[in-house]
Design a protein around this motif. Sequence first.
Motif, mmCIF file in Angstrom:
data_model
loop_
_atom_site.group_PDB
_atom_site.id
_atom_site.type_symbol
_atom_site.label_atom_id
_atom_site.label_comp_id
_atom_site.label_asym_id
_atom_site.label_seq_id
_atom_site.Cartn_x
_atom_site.Cartn_y
_atom_site.Cartn_z
ATOM 1 N N PHE A 273 -19.585 52.582 22.102
ATOM 2 C CA PHE A 273 -20.919 52.260 22.630
ATOM 3 C C PHE A 273 -21.141 52.933 23.973
ATOM 4 O O PHE A 273 -20.262 52.853 24.847
ATOM 5 C CB PHE A 273 -21.064 50.740 22.805
ATOM 6 C CG PHE A 273 -20.959 49.984 21.509
ATOM 7 C CD1 PHE A 273 -22.020 49.966 20.613
ATOM 8 C CD2 PHE A 273 -19.789 49.317 21.157
ATOM 9 C CE1 PHE A 273 -21.924 49.293 19.404
ATOM 10 C CE2 PHE A 273 -19.677 48.643 19.959
ATOM 11 C CZ PHE A 273 -20.751 48.627 19.074
ATOM 12 N N THR A 316 -25.117 46.319 19.975
ATOM 13 C CA THR A 316 -23.699 46.112 19.661
ATOM 14 C C THR A 316 -23.509 45.164 18.468
ATOM 15 O O THR A 316 -22.748 45.480 17.555
ATOM 16 C CB THR A 316 -22.965 45.561 20.905
ATOM 17 O OG1 THR A 316 -23.789 44.561 21.500
ATOM 18 C CG2 THR A 316 -22.698 46.649 21.918
ATOM 19 N N ASN A 344 -26.080 54.769 19.973
ATOM 20 C CA ASN A 344 -24.909 54.078 19.426
ATOM 21 C C ASN A 344 -24.893 54.111 17.903
ATOM 22 O O ASN A 344 -23.842 54.295 17.288
ATOM 23 C CB ASN A 344 -24.859 52.632 19.935
ATOM 24 C CG ASN A 344 -24.494 52.577 21.413
ATOM 25 O OD1 ASN A 344 -23.836 53.483 21.925
ATOM 26 N ND2 ASN A 344 -24.921 51.535 22.104
#
Length: 447
Positions: A273, A316, A344
């Motif tokens: 990330f 995330t 990401n």
Amino acid sequence: MLTIGELYTFDILGLTQDGCGIGMVGDSKIFIDGVLLGEKVAGIITKIEPGYAAARLFEIIESKGDRIPPLCRYFNRCGGCSLQFIPYDQQLTVKRDIVKEAAVRIAGLDARLVKEAIGSEDILYYRNKAQYPAQHSEGKWKVGFYKSRSREVIDLDFCFLQHKLSNDVRKAVRIYLDELGQNEQFIERKAAIHHIVTRVSHSTCDVMVILVTALNELPYVERLIEKLTDKVPKLKSLYINHNEKGTSQVMGEKNTLIFGEEKIIDSIGSFNFVISPLSFFQVNPTQTRVLYDKVREFAGLVGREAVLDLYCGTGTISIYLSEAAGMVIGVEGVEEAVKDAEINARINRVKNVEFICGRVEHVVGKICDSVDVVIVDPPRKGCKKEVLDAMVRINPARIVYVSCNPSTMAADVKYLSQKGYGVSVIQPIDMFPHTAHVETVTLLRKV
Ligand SMILES: C[S@@+](CC[C@H](N)C(=O)[O-])C[C@H]1O[C@@H](n2cnc3c(N)ncnc32)[C@H](O)[C@@H]1O
């Protein structure tokens, strides 16, 4: 009637969200640090305010647990680690008690729904982000943390919660400030830097430093870069963040890169990330994996589900769950975080996630797709009523509520349970050893 300076004996009947003990003398509520639930203590009254008083611990008369010498010499002065005086397993009990108290008192739930807190593998040097306030007073710079319940800065040598590289950054910036403090031109600008923010990748040890200032530019910036790169060779990015001193929010919106690269990279599980100055990233990366595994377990995904990830930060959770879901849509208000989320998804080659930039309360009402699971991970103040109402209208089979504030979690969960979602389990997870903070993951199912 209480008197300042007098000694009183009382029982500890409850704990605040900060781990501070609550006792009663007559009708007066007393707050006292360094105590455990159920103890009988003697305390000296230090402050009397309308509705409450504060006391300093004098003696433990009946103890409910072990005490250990605190590791840090700033304990009791710095407002950070209020639980450092007890062994780690007892800290976990205190955290579960804090969550239980909120679940029972605010949400009216059965205390048995609250599980034992899951401890953190790393309990020292675990933090990847620090915000050190800097103050110039009486001819000296102080760089560290605020004293408990005050805006006075405690000058620190070392913090055991921060990554060692973060401690090195603070020392290097401190030398720069001290040198400039000798410079007459600079004395005029003694509030030049009011916060030093550090972010350290635990997987690569890359370091990002953000100096928050009310000035347009910093004086002798080459000297600062020299000092920093000398002490911290892994310095990857150095930013100036522009913010007028005095606002409660540490960082302003404008960042200027003055050295190195724009982003650093960290990993959780098998995913990488990128992190930018304004993007949220969980502060304890080892334990984040435990947190996200629990979210995935509670989401009960079998590979086909449509998942909505509200307050998704840099994507995330969306990306972590993507392997197990059909499709994940993330919603986040900070534009920089959404850009990071898109990067990401690309660098992890994840194709079944999509991100929407906007305030959840504005966006969520417009989502018409059928959704099986809603993940919600709001800031400390919890969700607005319109967000909770929209979640109910979306009608998912399960809601997984992630929170770093047991009180607002309990209030929101209570509202959702009145609208047809029953709480199956509340799992406390310790992301913040030695502090009284605790994260929870709550599973709600459509009744
Ligand atoms: C607790 S963080 C969770 C982030 C993410 N789930 C994670 O685990 O990294 C909350 C996030 O909500 C965002 N946020 C706060 N208020 C918001 C709002 N009203 N609308 C959209 N996003 C918001 C913050 O920028 C932050 O990224």
